[in-house]
Motif scaffolding. Sequence first.
Motif, mmCIF file in Angstrom:
data_model
loop_
_atom_site.group_PDB
_atom_site.id
_atom_site.type_symbol
_atom_site.label_atom_id
_atom_site.label_comp_id
_atom_site.label_asym_id
_atom_site.label_seq_id
_atom_site.Cartn_x
_atom_site.Cartn_y
_atom_site.Cartn_z
ATOM 1 N N ALA A 54 0.833 -1.204 0.000
ATOM 2 C CA ALA A 54 0.000 0.000 0.000
ATOM 3 C C ALA A 54 0.866 1.251 0.000
ATOM 4 N N PHE A 55 1.936 1.260 0.802
ATOM 5 C CA PHE A 55 2.813 2.430 0.860
ATOM 6 C C PHE A 55 3.496 2.673 -0.480
ATOM 7 N N VAL A 56 3.947 1.608 -1.135
ATOM 8 C CA VAL A 56 4.605 1.767 -2.432
ATOM 9 C C VAL A 56 3.613 2.259 -3.481
ATOM 10 N N ALA A 57 2.415 1.666 -3.515
ATOM 11 C CA ALA A 57 1.413 2.048 -4.513
ATOM 12 C C ALA A 57 0.978 3.498 -4.340
ATOM 13 N N VAL A 58 0.678 3.894 -3.098
ATOM 14 C CA VAL A 58 0.245 5.266 -2.848
ATOM 15 C C VAL A 58 1.394 6.232 -3.116
ATOM 16 N N GLY A 59 2.611 5.828 -2.760
ATOM 17 C CA GLY A 59 3.769 6.666 -3.043
ATOM 18 C C GLY A 59 3.934 6.939 -4.527
ATOM 19 N N LEU A 60 3.652 5.941 -5.356
ATOM 20 C CA LEU A 60 3.744 6.133 -6.809
ATOM 21 C C LEU A 60 2.680 7.113 -7.297
ATOM 22 N N VAL A 61 1.471 7.039 -6.727
ATOM 23 C CA VAL A 61 0.411 7.977 -7.106
ATOM 24 C C VAL A 61 0.826 9.409 -6.757
ATOM 25 N N VAL A 62 1.330 9.603 -5.540
ATOM 26 C CA VAL A 62 1.772 10.939 -5.121
ATOM 27 C C VAL A 62 2.914 11.425 -6.000
ATOM 28 N N MET A 63 3.838 10.527 -6.332
ATOM 29 C CA MET A 63 4.975 10.879 -7.175
ATOM 30 C C MET A 63 4.510 11.358 -8.554
ATOM 31 N N LEU A 64 3.530 10.664 -9.125
ATOM 32 C CA LEU A 64 3.035 11.046 -10.448
ATOM 33 C C LEU A 64 2.271 12.369 -10.403
ATOM 34 N N VAL A 212 -2.941 5.503 4.455
ATOM 35 C CA VAL A 212 -1.574 5.653 3.945
ATOM 36 C C VAL A 212 -1.441 6.953 3.168
ATOM 37 N N LEU A 213 -2.440 7.267 2.341
ATOM 38 C CA LEU A 213 -2.385 8.502 1.558
ATOM 39 C C LEU A 213 -2.271 9.722 2.457
ATOM 40 N N PHE A 214 -3.047 9.748 3.533
ATOM 41 C CA PHE A 214 -3.074 10.933 4.385
ATOM 42 C C PHE A 214 -1.781 11.120 5.163
ATOM 43 N N THR A 215 -0.904 10.081 5.204
ATOM 44 C CA THR A 215 0.415 10.269 5.810
ATOM 45 C C THR A 215 1.385 10.934 4.847
ATOM 46 N N MET A 216 1.039 10.960 3.531
ATOM 47 C CA MET A 216 1.970 11.477 2.520
ATOM 48 C C MET A 216 1.570 12.835 1.957
ATOM 49 N N ILE A 217 0.405 13.324 2.316
ATOM 50 C CA ILE A 217 -0.083 14.580 1.743
ATOM 51 C C ILE A 217 0.752 15.757 2.233
ATOM 52 N N GLY A 218 1.025 16.707 1.351
ATOM 53 C CA GLY A 218 1.708 17.927 1.750
ATOM 54 C C GLY A 218 2.852 18.349 0.865
ATOM 55 N N SER A 219 3.340 17.437 0.031
ATOM 56 C CA SER A 219 4.493 17.786 -0.807
ATOM 57 C C SER A 219 4.156 18.843 -1.846
ATOM 58 N N GLU A 220 2.868 18.977 -2.202
ATOM 59 C CA GLU A 220 2.477 19.977 -3.202
ATOM 60 C C GLU A 220 2.668 21.410 -2.695
ATOM 61 N N ILE A 221 2.858 21.571 -1.391
ATOM 62 C CA ILE A 221 3.106 22.899 -0.828
ATOM 63 C C ILE A 221 4.358 23.511 -1.447
ATOM 64 N N ALA A 222 5.321 22.669 -1.816
ATOM 65 C CA ALA A 222 6.590 23.167 -2.362
ATOM 66 C C ALA A 222 6.390 23.937 -3.661
ATOM 67 N N THR A 223 5.394 23.561 -4.450
ATOM 68 C CA THR A 223 5.181 24.271 -5.712
ATOM 69 C C THR A 223 4.668 25.687 -5.462
ATOM 70 N N VAL A 224 3.964 25.881 -4.336
ATOM 71 C CA VAL A 224 3.528 27.221 -3.966
ATOM 72 C C VAL A 224 4.716 28.015 -3.437
ATOM 73 N N ALA A 225 5.510 27.362 -2.587
ATOM 74 C CA ALA A 225 6.686 28.030 -2.017
ATOM 75 C C ALA A 225 7.684 28.413 -3.103
ATOM 76 N N ALA A 226 7.791 27.602 -4.132
ATOM 77 C CA ALA A 226 8.741 27.902 -5.215
ATOM 78 C C ALA A 226 8.408 29.217 -5.901
ATOM 79 N N GLY A 227 7.125 29.599 -5.885
ATOM 80 C CA GLY A 227 6.726 30.866 -6.483
ATOM 81 C C GLY A 227 7.306 32.067 -5.764
ATOM 82 N N ILE A 247 10.374 10.286 -1.346
ATOM 83 C CA ILE A 247 9.253 9.950 -0.468
ATOM 84 C C ILE A 247 9.020 8.443 -0.444
ATOM 85 N N VAL A 248 8.978 7.834 -1.630
ATOM 86 C CA VAL A 248 8.743 6.396 -1.717
ATOM 87 C C VAL A 248 9.844 5.634 -0.985
#
Length: 456
Positions: A54-64, A212-227, A247-248
């Motif tokens: 589950a961790f690997v599968a969800v990690g791949l979704v977040v990565m994509l 599992v997904l809710f443990t990985m949420i938050g990386s998208e914040i970086a795209t806002v910070a990059a601005g 992350i994976v």
Amino acid sequence: MSDTTGTYQPPSRPASTLKQRHIIMIALGGAIGAGLFVGSSAAIAAAGPAVLLAFVAVGLVVMLVMRMLGEMVTAIPGKGSFVAYVRLAHGDGAAFTTGWLYWFFWLVALGSEAIAGAILLHDWINLPVWLLAMALIVALNLINLAAVHIFGECEFWLSLVKVISIVLFIMAGTLYVTHVFGPGVQIPRNVLGHGGLFPHGAAAVISIIPTVLFTMIGSEIATVAAGESAEPARNVAHVTRSLGTRIVLFYSLSIALILMIVPWSDIVPGHSPFVAAMQAMGIPGAGACMQVVVLTAVLSCMNSSLYITSRILAELARHGDAPAVLHHYGRQHTPVNAIMANSLAGAVVAFASILAPGTVFAFLLSCSGGVILLVYSLIVTSYMVLRRRMADTEQAACFRLPFFPAVNLLTLGGVMVIFVAMLLNASQRMTAMASLGTTLFFIVIHAVRGRMHPKA
């Protein structure tokens, strides 16, 4: 008015902005929270060794999803948060709904993490939990009101503690399972000797995917910070190329080592599996060390929550989707009114968790729990729309995700599977339904606003 063509920058962009090291740590810190250090215990107990799948599968979704978001930001830099790309692809209605849903999700996170941090501090500081929670919110409010590089520096060090902790755990765990130190461990017996790979069946693996997904949420914040960095397109491209892999690896290696060191049946939900593994390895002070790490993770989550909610709220105000006063930037080039408004709203959520944990707060948690799935779905579909729209332009070179659109449809399918898993799981069904209700609420609000204030 909505700005869908020009490049946006906050008023009077300061010379001191976020650096690449800030962006990297904000991204990693956003994805590594208390959910990994403590919350993963519930997933392990529910699914056994198969939790790793589950961790690997969800990690791949977040990565994509992160890869798609990164390519959009690289192709059309300087637009703001990912909500701007939803606006470009799907229009104002989808952007309004996405922005407010995302804001609501992180607002509830801010309030709940304030209480979690206060409970941890209560063991060391004998003050009321509500007072400690308010003190944490005020302290992080001051950090966010300061210049953006001060926020970045604080988040850098908070995230660094988490990253170093995981790296040290992986190193120690690897040495332990390879019998470099300690009495050694029977890996096959620990992993497979307590009911096999699927002790509770394949359905249990599907049921824990939302957790599992809710443990990985938050990386998208970086795209806002990059601005708010000197080179937003370059920083986003660098982060999104490597972030998913990191992350994976961090998650999968950590969970794999825990399963090898401690029988999964010994993991107690609500108690850190990292502490259990460190105690099995004979590492002294495991509990105290993890308490510090979890507190750091909570503070990092609160810091990021206040940052992202204020930027989203200011962006919504800029497009007329929130009161215009929330787009006011102060001397330090930070959205002062949005930060203050979110601090107050976060305090209300925190008090709700104290005064009415089983009613008001439970309702807020349910309403916000699944909305991130819609946000991720809209990021995926926005990528598909914008990539097709720019197929014959210079920006087409920025879209490099292979196997388009099949991989996008598979990612979208993965997000749908997570939502279906929530509906099938009795403990998460109400969250899924309440999140649908929240989405419908904001759609209706936008429709009513459109009828009352039609655009020319």
